[in-house]
Design a protein around this motif. Sequence first.
Motif, mmCIF file in Angstrom:
data_model
loop_
_atom_site.group_PDB
_atom_site.id
_atom_site.type_symbol
_atom_site.label_atom_id
_atom_site.label_comp_id
_atom_site.label_asym_id
_atom_site.label_seq_id
_atom_site.Cartn_x
_atom_site.Cartn_y
_atom_site.Cartn_z
ATOM 1 N N ALA A 92 -66.217 70.440 -8.823
ATOM 2 C CA ALA A 92 -65.611 69.456 -9.719
ATOM 3 C C ALA A 92 -64.840 70.166 -10.822
ATOM 4 O O ALA A 92 -65.071 71.342 -11.118
ATOM 5 N N THR A 93 -63.922 69.427 -11.459
ATOM 6 C CA THR A 93 -63.040 70.014 -12.464
ATOM 7 C C THR A 93 -63.829 70.584 -13.642
ATOM 8 O O THR A 93 -63.564 71.698 -14.103
ATOM 9 N N LYS B 247 -55.972 75.779 -0.895
ATOM 10 C CA LYS B 247 -57.370 76.204 -0.811
ATOM 11 C C LYS B 247 -57.495 77.536 -0.079
ATOM 12 O O LYS B 247 -58.220 78.433 -0.525
ATOM 13 N N LYS C 182 -66.909 64.952 -10.994
ATOM 14 C CA LYS C 182 -65.791 64.245 -10.367
ATOM 15 C C LYS C 182 -64.560 65.147 -10.259
ATOM 16 O O LYS C 182 -64.374 66.060 -11.061
ATOM 17 N N GLN C 183 -63.749 64.854 -9.270
ATOM 18 C CA GLN C 183 -62.498 65.595 -9.076
ATOM 19 C C GLN C 183 -61.390 64.899 -9.860
ATOM 20 O O GLN C 183 -60.745 63.981 -9.377
ATOM 21 N N ARG D 158 -67.324 69.707 -3.091
ATOM 22 C CA ARG D 158 -66.194 70.400 -3.706
ATOM 23 C C ARG D 158 -66.487 70.652 -5.190
ATOM 24 O O ARG D 158 -67.125 69.846 -5.851
ATOM 25 N N GLU E 299 -65.728 73.711 -12.660
ATOM 26 C CA GLU E 299 -64.835 74.869 -12.617
ATOM 27 C C GLU E 299 -64.552 75.371 -14.036
ATOM 28 O O GLU E 299 -64.504 76.583 -14.282
#
Length: 299
Positions: free
Chosen positions: A111-112, A41, A164-165, A109, A115
């Motif tokens: 999420a996939t 990160k 969701k991650q 964060r 991104e």
Amino acid sequence: MIATPKEHAVAAAFERELLTVPFDRIAPLYLVTPQKKSSIKFRQIAASIRDIGIVEPMVIARDPHDPEQYTLLDGHLRFAVLKDLKETDARCLVSTDDEAFTYNKRINRLATIQEHKMILRALSLGVPEARLARALDVNIKTIKEKRRLLDGICDEAAELLKDKQVALSGFQILKKMKPMRQIEAAQLMVAMNKFTINYARSLLAATPETLLVSAATPKQIKGISREQLDLMERESANLEREVRLVEDSYGADHLDLVLARGYISKLMTSDRITRYLSLHHPDYVPAFEKITETEAFAS
């Protein structure tokens, strides 16, 4: 004429203008350790700042005893990167609330799928893949994979996993399933709050051959026989049915438990009731006390 009550002014959460502040006037709440600086990160943030600069300003609050001094509320990694790059100041957002916990508890964060959409947006605006790769500190192959993230994923499954991650490999596993099975797998992931690659692989292993896409590799898992796979498929189907039953009654059951706990807690505050229970139903007292001592259920 009817008098109307005065409107209450709403206090602004931030000062109107960004402020350029020298770093020697900013006191961070914690120091970024060498271990943190070696994390993926941190390297991604450093690469992004080197390539395109600061996107989101750091959040600071004025010291109540000295308005020319500031406390860093949010952006400690950005602060460390800028100092490593020998920068001496930065434009910051000045908060009127110095409660740092407010910022930390609301961090979400990326999420996939979010991104993925961000990458598509950047590419549509003409940003080269190579520059995106540098900004995210990944190779171009990873950018291409993230760009094609939802190819072969049905809309319903994507909607379930949009915040969701989930690892890239998790989506690649889902692509081996037909749409209906993708939806079932996504529902199970959300219900169990498990988005790991191993859990996705277990769902794939428990998927009947008829629900796999024709191009999927036949399931050959070392150490597991065909009979064991059949058993996993049946158990997976049973689990899905049980999860749906729990989902249907969860809200009502949760409310009943909260109300019951509140009622018992109120009863146990009465000396007369506790004396009566101690005399006539002594077995109930420890159980009721344990219930009242338990933290309230999360909402």
